[in-house]
Enzyme design. Structure first.
Site, PDB file in Angstrom:
ATOM      1  N   ASP A  99     -65.085  86.432   3.105  1.00 18.22           N
ATOM      2  CA  ASP A  99     -65.559  87.227   1.991  1.00 18.22           C
ATOM      3  C   ASP A  99     -65.041  86.556   0.724  1.00 18.22           C
ATOM      4  O   ASP A  99     -63.836  86.371   0.575  1.00 18.22           O
ATOM      5  CB  ASP A  99     -65.010  88.656   2.098  1.00 18.22           C
ATOM      6  CG  ASP A  99     -65.405  89.509   0.913  1.00 18.22           C
ATOM      7  OD1 ASP A  99     -66.472  90.137   0.969  1.00 18.22           O
ATOM      8  OD2 ASP A  99     -64.642  89.540  -0.085  1.00 18.22           O
TER       9      ASP A  99
ATOM     10  N   GLU B  40     -71.236  84.246   2.918  1.00 19.36           N
ATOM     11  CA  GLU B  40     -72.387  84.907   2.321  1.00 19.36           C
ATOM     12  C   GLU B  40     -73.207  83.884   1.563  1.00 19.36           C
ATOM     13  O   GLU B  40     -72.660  83.019   0.885  1.00 19.36           O
ATOM     14  CB  GLU B  40     -71.927  85.981   1.333  1.00 19.36           C
ATOM     15  CG  GLU B  40     -71.387  87.216   1.988  1.00 19.36           C
ATOM     16  CD  GLU B  40     -71.023  88.260   0.938  1.00 19.36           C
ATOM     17  OE1 GLU B  40     -70.640  87.859  -0.167  1.00 19.36           O
ATOM     18  OE2 GLU B  40     -71.128  89.451   1.249  1.00 19.36           O
TER      19      GLU B  40
ATOM     20  N   ASP C 120     -62.061  94.012   1.614  1.00 18.81           N
ATOM     21  CA  ASP C 120     -62.427  92.588   1.698  1.00 18.81           C
ATOM     22  C   ASP C 120     -62.485  92.120   3.150  1.00 18.81           C
ATOM     23  O   ASP C 120     -63.348  91.332   3.519  1.00 18.81           O
ATOM     24  CB  ASP C 120     -61.424  91.721   0.925  1.00 18.81           C
ATOM     25  CG  ASP C 120     -61.437  92.051  -0.562  1.00 18.81           C
ATOM     26  OD1 ASP C 120     -62.529  92.363  -1.074  1.00 18.81           O
ATOM     27  OD2 ASP C 120     -60.364  92.003  -1.187  1.00 18.81           O
TER      28      ASP C 120
END
Ligand SMILES: [Zn+2]
Length: 413
Positions: free
Chosen positions: A214, A298, A394
């Site tokens: 993350d 991501e 997170d």
């Protein structure tokens, strides 16, 4: 497996060589600008545009992607531009180009046609602008066929076009076969030599297992196993000093000796900030890629996120100030660069980097998959309203990224 590896060394050119480098870079700029002038006049004709250059640029940059592609099809290819180069050399006012290094001139035309124009077509950048002496990175010289025109001799690099042997500081030994090299000028006025080598490597898998990452603003990277890379925020820590030095610069007479000295000082500080960040990124990505076989991140569009604050003339970005603060943080965190490094290091180590769609990674419960904004009780904590799971927000994000990465792997198999 063959990979390309870049080595960068500081050059120590003689005064004579420096003069020649500047002249060569200057010729490259002239060719770039002449070629650009040509594209602009074609654009003017195709769009039946009447108005000055600034208005033409506004028009070009307001075109939709599909119209950009249509227009770009009317531009000559880089090979066709290369042919014009031969004609230009015959013109009296451009006859100095005959002494220039043709490979490099052609390369500048490819930079314009195959890179800058394509970036404009895809909406990544605005229409290419004229190159001026001011911007150091526009003084790039590329020597494409290294084995034919260049060689390394002890502490010297032999370069073509009368540059001859140039001393360089070999800070680390070269491995592999040099394919091409680039000479660049940094904002501090130092010349560098980058050599791109082809290296044969055995993908060595030292790590096993998979991890999700993350990427955040407060904490640079949180892994799904709970490990945190805080980041260095070198920009934030140097902001006051940078602001002070920039104020000093603005008080000096533009172009004066003191102004130039101060400008160097600002440039050195910028470089220091970038170096600290780069050093951290290198260490972190090496560690992660060595200890894992699969890394999921991501798919973030950093360029878009950091551009949005500006808005447009008709629609000025909301919360411009707040957003630009966030933008500086995003750039300081360097997510794009982290991803780039992870990608090639994972490949080197025989692993895999997977980019997953980023929606709802912070609101999905990894245990029961319930999606709700209410799951996120604060910036730092996550508590599922459905099954009651409580976890650091997170870490939850990182676990969701990992799960998506694993799911993508399964569906691909
Ligand atoms: Zn749940």
């Amino acid at each position: 497996m063959k990979i390309l590896k870049a080595y960068k060394y500081r050059l120590k050119p003689t005064d004579e060589q420096v003069n020649l480098l500047y002249r060569m870079a200057g010729c490259g700029r002239v060719v770039f600008n002449e070629s650009l002038e040509m594209l602009l006049s074609i654009a003017r004709k195709e769009l039946s545009f009447v108005g000055d250059k600034k208005a033409l640029y506004n028009e070009l940059n307001s075109l939709l992607p599909k119209d950009r592609i249509t227009l770009a099809k009317k531009f000559p290819s880089s090979a066709a531009l290369n042919k014009h180069l031969t004609q230009w050399k015959k013109k009296t006012e451009l006859s100095f180009l005959t002494e220039a290094y043709t490979d490099n001139l052609q390369q500048r035309q490819r930079d314009l046609r195959d890179r800058a124009v394509k970036d404009w077509c895809s909406g990544k950048r605005g229409f290419p602008v004229f190159r001026t002496r001011k911007l150091a990175h526009h003084s790039t010289l590329r020597f494409v066929n290294f084995p034919k025109y260049c060689r390394l001799e002890g502490r010297h690099a032999k370069l073509p076009n009368g540059l001859g042997l140039m001393r360089y500081y070999q800070s680390q030994p070269i491995q592999g076969l040099p394919k091409s090299c680039t000479v660049t000028l940094d904002p501090c006025g130092n010349w560098h030599l980058s050599i791109l080598c082809e290296v044969e490597i055995e993908p060595a898998r030292t790590g096993t297992g998979a991890v999700g990452i993350d990427m955040g603003v407060a904490k640079n990277m949180t892994l799904s196993n709970g490990v945190v890379y805080k980041g260095v925020s070198s920009f934030a820590t140097h902001r006051d000093k940078l602001a002070k030095e920039q104020r000093r610069l603005s008080r000096k007479v533009r172009g004066s000796a003191n102004w130039k000295k101060q400008k160097q000082k600002v440039a050195r500080l910028h470089k220091r900030i970038a170096d600290i960040r780069y050093d951290y990124q290198q260490k972190a990505t090496t560690e992660i890629s060595k200890t894992h076989a699969m890394v999921a991140v991501e798919a973030l569009k950093v360029a878009n996120m950091s551009r949005s604050a500006k808005g447009t003339v008709d629609d000025p970005g909301k919360n411009v100030r707040q957003k630009s603060g966030l933008n500086r943080s995003i750039l300081d965190q360097g997510w794009g660069e982290l991803r780039r490094q992870l990608e090639y290091k994972m490949t080197w180590n025989g692993g895999l980097l997977i980019a997953v769609p980023p929606h709802h990674t912070s609101q999905t419960c990894p245990a029961c998959l319930h999606v709700s904004a209410e799951n996120r009780t604060s910036q730092a904590s996550f508590a599922c309203v459905h099954c009651g799971l409580v976890e650091n927000a997170d870490v939850v994000g990182a676990i969701n990224v990992l799960n998506r990465g694993l799911a993508a792997l399964e569906s691909a198999a």
